[in-house]
Design a protein around this motif. Structure first.
Motif, short mmCIF file in Angstrom:
data_model
loop_
_atom_site.label_atom_id
_atom_site.label_comp_id
_atom_site.label_asym_id
_atom_site.label_seq_id
_atom_site.Cartn_x
_atom_site.Cartn_y
_atom_site.Cartn_z
N THR A 121 0.83 -1.20 0.00
CA THR A 121 0.00 0.00 0.00
C THR A 121 0.87 1.25 0.00
O THR A 121 2.01 1.25 0.44
N SER A 122 0.30 2.33 -0.50
CA SER A 122 1.00 3.61 -0.46
C SER A 122 0.06 4.65 0.12
O SER A 122 -1.15 4.51 0.08
N LEU A 123 0.64 5.69 0.69
CA LEU A 123 -0.12 6.78 1.28
C LEU A 123 -0.01 7.98 0.36
O LEU A 123 1.09 8.44 0.05
N THR B 232 -1.13 11.94 -0.19
CA THR B 232 -1.68 13.10 0.50
C THR B 232 -1.59 14.33 -0.40
O THR B 232 -0.78 14.37 -1.33
N GLY C 283 -5.86 13.03 2.82
CA GLY C 283 -5.26 11.76 2.44
C GLY C 283 -6.28 10.74 1.98
O GLY C 283 -7.48 10.95 2.11
#
Length: 135
Positions: free
Chosen positions: A48-50, A52, A134
């Motif tokens: 997974t990536s975040l 924002t 986000g």
């Protein structure tokens, strides 16, 4: 009979297209900001990536004017949702609002941005200087 059916079907399809465009225009017009920055972080060993985005000088439309808005989870999350994000995340910054002024806040019950007065308590009223959203 077939002509009447097809005419009704075409009219129904056209009216759906018009209302969809009108909704898209309204959502874009409800918020504004000076500038935004976006970042994507990949967590080591994770799939997974975040993602924002930070919006500088965010404002929302109340009636016919754009206003700064109060810091709060309802207002912050709503602004982020209107920009296509899931929620506000840690990293927003705050500025002070003036006494005897009015600013916006999100009214969950009416699903609308409304104007709220500060009164005159001689204090700082927290407004968003920037907001970080986000996924």
């Amino acid at each position: 009979m077939k002509n009447l059916y097809f005419s009704g079907l075409i009219a129904a399809l056209l009216s759906c297209g018009v209302s969809a465009n009108a909704n898209e225009i309204d959502v874009e017009a409800n918020t504004s900001f000076t500038r935004s920055t976006t970042s994507v972080e990949q967590v080591a060993g994770s799939a997974t990536s975040l993602s924002t985005a930070t919006y500088l000088n965010p404002v929302v439309r109340v009636n016919d004017s754009y206003r700064n808005f109060f810091v709060g989870s309802l207002s912050g999350n709503q602004f982020c949702k209107e920009q296509g994000h899931k929620e506000e995340v840690t990293g927003s910054s705050v500025k002070c609002g003036e006494d005897e002024s009015s600013y916006a806040e999100y009214d969950w019950y009416d699903s609308a941005w409304v104007s709220k007065s500060t009164g005159s308590k001689n204090q700082c009223y927290p407004l968003y200087a920037s907001i970080k959203c986000g996924n």
